[in-house]
Design a protein around this motif. Sequence first.
Motif, short mmCIF file in Angstrom:
data_model
loop_
_atom_site.label_atom_id
_atom_site.label_comp_id
_atom_site.label_asym_id
_atom_site.label_seq_id
_atom_site.Cartn_x
_atom_site.Cartn_y
_atom_site.Cartn_z
N PHE A 199 13.74 -14.97 31.98
CA PHE A 199 12.69 -14.04 32.45
C PHE A 199 12.64 -12.76 31.62
O PHE A 199 12.57 -11.65 32.16
CB PHE A 199 12.89 -13.71 33.94
CG PHE A 199 12.90 -14.92 34.83
CD1 PHE A 199 11.73 -15.58 35.16
CD2 PHE A 199 14.11 -15.42 35.30
CE1 PHE A 199 11.76 -16.71 35.98
CE2 PHE A 199 14.14 -16.55 36.11
CZ PHE A 199 12.95 -17.20 36.44
N ILE A 200 12.70 -12.93 30.31
CA ILE A 200 12.56 -11.81 29.38
C ILE A 200 11.56 -12.21 28.31
O ILE A 200 11.14 -13.37 28.22
CB ILE A 200 13.92 -11.43 28.73
CG1 ILE A 200 14.53 -12.65 28.01
CG2 ILE A 200 14.88 -10.88 29.78
CD1 ILE A 200 15.85 -12.34 27.31
N SER A 201 11.16 -11.26 27.47
CA SER A 201 10.17 -11.55 26.43
C SER A 201 10.83 -12.18 25.21
O SER A 201 12.05 -12.05 25.00
CB SER A 201 9.46 -10.27 26.01
OG SER A 201 10.36 -9.41 25.32
N GLU A 202 10.03 -12.86 24.39
CA GLU A 202 10.56 -13.44 23.16
C GLU A 202 11.08 -12.35 22.22
O GLU A 202 12.07 -12.55 21.51
CB GLU A 202 9.48 -14.26 22.46
CG GLU A 202 9.22 -15.61 23.10
CD GLU A 202 8.29 -16.47 22.26
OE1 GLU A 202 8.66 -16.78 21.10
OE2 GLU A 202 7.20 -16.81 22.75
N ALA A 203 10.41 -11.20 22.24
CA ALA A 203 10.85 -10.10 21.38
C ALA A 203 12.25 -9.64 21.78
O ALA A 203 13.09 -9.33 20.92
CB ALA A 203 9.86 -8.93 21.49
N THR A 204 12.51 -9.61 23.08
CA THR A 204 13.85 -9.22 23.56
C THR A 204 14.89 -10.25 23.13
O THR A 204 16.02 -9.90 22.74
CB THR A 204 13.84 -9.07 25.09
OG1 THR A 204 12.89 -8.07 25.46
CG2 THR A 204 15.22 -8.67 25.61
N VAL A 205 14.51 -11.53 23.20
CA VAL A 205 15.42 -12.59 22.76
C VAL A 205 15.78 -12.39 21.29
O VAL A 205 16.95 -12.47 20.90
CB VAL A 205 14.79 -13.98 22.97
CG1 VAL A 205 15.67 -15.06 22.33
CG2 VAL A 205 14.61 -14.27 24.45
N LYS A 206 14.76 -12.12 20.46
CA LYS A 206 15.00 -11.93 19.02
C LYS A 206 15.92 -10.74 18.77
O LYS A 206 16.80 -10.78 17.91
CB LYS A 206 13.68 -11.74 18.29
CG LYS A 206 12.82 -12.99 18.21
CD LYS A 206 11.51 -12.72 17.49
CE LYS A 206 10.65 -13.98 17.44
NZ LYS A 206 9.35 -13.71 16.78
N THR A 207 15.72 -9.67 19.55
CA THR A 207 16.57 -8.48 19.40
C THR A 207 18.02 -8.82 19.71
O THR A 207 18.94 -8.46 18.96
CB THR A 207 16.09 -7.35 20.32
OG1 THR A 207 14.76 -6.97 19.96
CG2 THR A 207 17.02 -6.13 20.21
N HIS A 208 18.23 -9.53 20.82
CA HIS A 208 19.60 -9.91 21.20
C HIS A 208 20.21 -10.87 20.17
O HIS A 208 21.40 -10.77 19.85
CB HIS A 208 19.59 -10.58 22.58
CG HIS A 208 19.48 -9.61 23.71
ND1 HIS A 208 20.38 -8.57 23.92
CD2 HIS A 208 18.58 -9.51 24.72
CE1 HIS A 208 20.05 -7.89 24.99
NE2 HIS A 208 18.95 -8.43 25.50
N LEU A 209 19.40 -11.79 19.65
CA LEU A 209 19.92 -12.72 18.64
C LEU A 209 20.40 -11.97 17.41
O LEU A 209 21.45 -12.31 16.83
CB LEU A 209 18.84 -13.74 18.25
CG LEU A 209 18.57 -14.86 19.25
CD1 LEU A 209 17.43 -15.74 18.75
CD2 LEU A 209 19.81 -15.71 19.47
N GLY A 210 19.65 -10.97 17.00
CA GLY A 210 20.07 -10.18 15.84
C GLY A 210 21.42 -9.52 16.07
O GLY A 210 22.28 -9.50 15.17
N ARG A 211 21.63 -9.01 17.28
CA ARG A 211 22.92 -8.37 17.61
C ARG A 211 24.04 -9.41 17.65
O ARG A 211 25.16 -9.15 17.20
CB ARG A 211 22.80 -7.66 18.95
CG ARG A 211 21.89 -6.43 18.92
CD ARG A 211 21.69 -5.87 20.31
NE ARG A 211 20.79 -4.72 20.30
CZ ARG A 211 20.15 -4.25 21.36
NH1 ARG A 211 20.33 -4.86 22.53
NH2 ARG A 211 19.35 -3.21 21.26
#
Length: 213
Positions: A177-189
């Motif tokens: 229940f989060i945005s794809e942009a948030t997923v990408k941010t977390h993946l980068g970290r």
Amino acid sequence: MSTPVRLLLCDDHAVVRAGLRALLSSAAGIEVVGEAGSGEEALAMAARVHPDVVLMDLQLGDGMDGVTATRHLTAGGEYAEVAPRVLVLTMFDTDADITRAIEAGATGYLLKAERPDELFAAIHSAASGRTALSAPVADRLLAQMRSPRPTLSDREHEILGQLARGLGNREIARALFISEATVKTHLGRIYGKLGVETRAGAVAVAKERRLLA
């Protein structure tokens, strides 16, 4: 004259066992008292021949693996009145394999690339209760101690778990229940903390460092 070390071989490849038996026949103070081609067979054989040391491969095909067999053997009980020492002899030297074997009670961990004299010495060391490690394995253990596991946030752990299931960014976003942009941010970290650049690399390192539940 001292009593020879009673040794049980456990490897799922008959050719490897035959080669080891032939090699060890030339070693002073070592007597091969049995062979096993599986973890289950190693437990049954140990109960019959009472080895001092079990030379254990980790990958044993179908059925019980070497780590599980090691845990049962070193616990003693129904499989042996006196628990034998287990000396791992394998081709695999990942952090996860080494850690699992040591935690299961293995006295030593050798790679199959060892020289015969080093193998003979390790068997005698194991029989005496002394730790025997291949140099590359010792280096990896020291590296683990010097580099503690990366700290991931709860959300990063969740995303890593979804990655391990093979989900894409859109599927992860829906599941959490989060945005794809948030997923990408977390993946980068996550990639930065694990020192990787790909999804597959992140999952592989997470499994090796036991970061996945």
